[in-house]
Scaffold this motif. Sequence first.
Motif, PDB file in Angstrom:
ATOM      1  N   GLY A 126      73.996  76.829  53.779  1.00 50.67           N
ATOM      2  CA  GLY A 126      74.345  75.920  52.693  1.00 50.67           C
ATOM      3  C   GLY A 126      74.308  76.609  51.336  1.00 50.67           C
ATOM      4  O   GLY A 126      75.164  76.390  50.473  1.00 50.67           O
ATOM      5  N   GLN A 127      73.319  77.470  51.155  1.00 53.17           N
ATOM      6  CA  GLN A 127      73.209  78.208  49.887  1.00 53.17           C
ATOM      7  C   GLN A 127      74.399  79.135  49.679  1.00 53.17           C
ATOM      8  O   GLN A 127      75.021  79.140  48.616  1.00 53.17           O
ATOM      9  CB  GLN A 127      71.926  79.030  49.860  1.00 53.17           C
ATOM     10  N   ASP A 130      77.527  77.390  49.042  1.00 55.84           N
ATOM     11  CA  ASP A 130      77.482  76.621  47.803  1.00 55.84           C
ATOM     12  C   ASP A 130      77.632  75.115  48.052  1.00 55.84           C
ATOM     13  O   ASP A 130      78.323  74.421  47.314  1.00 55.84           O
ATOM     14  CB  ASP A 130      78.634  77.103  46.888  1.00 55.84           C
ATOM     15  N   LEU A 131      76.968  74.629  49.102  1.00 55.91           N
ATOM     16  CA  LEU A 131      77.069  73.218  49.471  1.00 55.91           C
ATOM     17  C   LEU A 131      76.019  72.388  48.741  1.00 55.91           C
ATOM     18  O   LEU A 131      75.011  72.912  48.266  1.00 55.91           O
ATOM     19  CB  LEU A 131      76.886  73.053  50.984  1.00 55.91           C
ATOM     20  N   SER A 132      76.264  71.092  48.684  1.00 56.73           N
ATOM     21  CA  SER A 132      75.273  70.172  48.116  1.00 56.73           C
ATOM     22  C   SER A 132      74.408  69.612  49.244  1.00 56.73           C
ATOM     23  O   SER A 132      74.801  69.629  50.419  1.00 56.73           O
ATOM     24  CB  SER A 132      75.967  69.013  47.408  1.00 56.73           C
ATOM     25  N   GLU A 133      73.266  69.118  48.849  1.00 59.91           N
ATOM     26  CA  GLU A 133      72.353  68.446  49.780  1.00 59.91           C
ATOM     27  C   GLU A 133      73.133  67.443  50.644  1.00 59.91           C
ATOM     28  O   GLU A 133      73.889  66.622  50.125  1.00 59.91           O
ATOM     29  CB  GLU A 133      71.292  67.702  48.933  1.00 59.91           C
ATOM     30  N   ASP A 135      75.626  67.907  52.674  1.00 65.40           N
ATOM     31  CA  ASP A 135      76.953  68.339  53.140  1.00 65.40           C
ATOM     32  C   ASP A 135      76.840  68.910  54.552  1.00 65.40           C
ATOM     33  O   ASP A 135      75.875  69.602  54.870  1.00 65.40           O
ATOM     34  CB  ASP A 135      77.518  69.442  52.224  1.00 65.40           C
TER      35      ASP A 135
END
Lengths: 252, 252
Positions: A126-127, A130-133, A135
Motif C-alpha cells: 500500500g505504501q 501510494d494507496l489510502s487506508e 484501498d
Amino acid sequence: MATTDDDRRPKYQRIADSLREAIQSGEYGPGDRLPGENDLMAAHGVARMTARQALSVLKDEGVAESRKGAGVFVRSFRPLRRRGIQRLAQEQWGSGRSIWSADIENRTLVVDQVTVSEEAAPEQIGQVLDLSEGDTVCVRRRRFVLDGKPVLLATSYLPTAVVAGSAITQEDTGPGGTYARLAELGYKPVHFREEIRSRMPTKDEAAQLRISAGTPVILICRTAFADEGRPVEINEMTLDAASYVLEYDFDA
Amino acid sequence: MATTDDDRRPKYQRIADSLREAIQSGEYGPGDRLPGENDLMAAHGVARMTARQALSVLKDEGVAESRKGAGVFVRSFRPLRRRGIQRLAQEQWGSGRSIWSADIENRTLVVDQVTVSEEAAPEQIGQVLDLSEGDTVCVRRRRFVLDGKPVLLATSYLPTAVVAGSAITQEDTGPGGTYARLAELGYKPVHFREEIRSRMPTKDEAAQLRISAGTPVILICRTAFADEGRPVEINEMTLDAASYVLEYDFDA
C-alpha cells in the motif's frame, strides 16, 4: 589425490576438493555420475561416513545433486537467460507478445496455479503503490513451469481503482498481458525498478519450485511506473537460483 | 501457537513457522534475541531436540543467526543498496569519484587483500576478451570490507596489451579508478553487461566473506565494452547475499 603432510584439513574436505577440481576441469561434465560412497572408500581408504560427508559438501554447494537410488550427479545447469531490460521494452508487450516469450526460446512454458483476487493491500504494498487506508488491490498469483520444472513464483499487486473491470482481473489478461492492458487503461508503464536479493528458500518455496538441497532462491521485486512516476504494479518474484542467469545490459 | 488437528507437519516445523510469523509481524525485530531452547521446550512442551530443530530451520533460511554463548538472534540486515546502472554512469568515474562512493553513504569502506599480477588468460576470459593464444591479462584481486564486515570479493581481468604501463597495473589506480584510466588510454567504457547468479558459497568464499550458515552468495560477472563493442574488462564479483540489495532502474 596426493595430499601433503601439512594439509591439516579434514579428509572429507580434501576428497570434496579433488572431486570439485575434477568437475571444474571437465573430467565430470553436467549430468555425469560422480564416484559413489563405495568408490570413494576404496580410492581413499576412508570410512563410509567420510565418503558421505565429502559428497555432502558438493551437494550443499549446489555443485552436485542426489537422484534417489541412482547416486550423486553433477548438476546439469541449463539456466534461463533473463534479459532484464530488453524483455520489458515496450515493443515487446506493446505488440501483443508476452514478456516471457523473450526468455524461453523454444522451450515449453506452462503457467499454472493462477489465482486472481481482490484483497486488502499489505502495508508495504500500500505504501509503495501510494494507496489510502482501506484501498484494495488486485492480486495475481501464478507459477511458471519450464520444460516440466517449476522455475518461478510470481505475485503481482495492482490498485483495484486502476484495474477494476479490465481483463487484468481475469485469469487470462489477453495479448501483451497486464502491461498492454494497463496501457489501454491510460497507465502505460514507462519505467521499471527491479530489486534483487537472494536467500535460502522456505520449506513451502522449496516444495513449490522443487528446489534441490543447497540451492538458494533469487527474489526480484519489480515496480512498474506510469507517467509522472505513478506506481501501477508491484510484482514479487521468487526464482529457483539454479534455473536462472539474470542479465542487465546498459550504457555508461 | 494454536495448531489444528489436521496439521500433520512435524512439530519443529510448526514452532519454526510461529517464530517466523512473529519476526515478520515485527514482534521480534532485527538483532532481537529469539526464545532459546529452554523457552521453547517450556512453551510448547517439546524435547530439546525439537526446540533445537525449530531454531535450525530459521538459521538455515538465513532469518536468524547464532551468536556463540549468547543465543539465537534475528539477523540484522542493513543491506547495501547497489544501484547497478547509476553507479556506472560516466559522470561518476569521469569526475574522479570511485564507483563505490555511490553505494556506501557514510559507511566506512576498506579495500584489502589487493593483488595485481600479469597472468595467462583463463580460457573463458580469453574468449570473452577476444584474446589470441598466449596473450596475458592484468588480474586485479581485492576484497571490500564495509563497516568491518567483508561484503564482496572481486577479480578483474584486463588485456595486458591495453593496460601495460598504466596505473591499472599498480595497486592504486588513481582518481576515478580503472574506468577513468581506460578512458585516458583510449578505451572509454561506454556499455556494460552484468550477469547475475546465486549459489551457496564454497568453504573459502564463506571464510573470506565471513558468511553465516544458510546464506548464499550472489555472483555478478560484469563485462565493460569500449567503442565498437570492444570488451576491455571482465570483473567477477562474489557478494555476501545478506549484505546486498541490487537495484536496476530502467525505462520501458
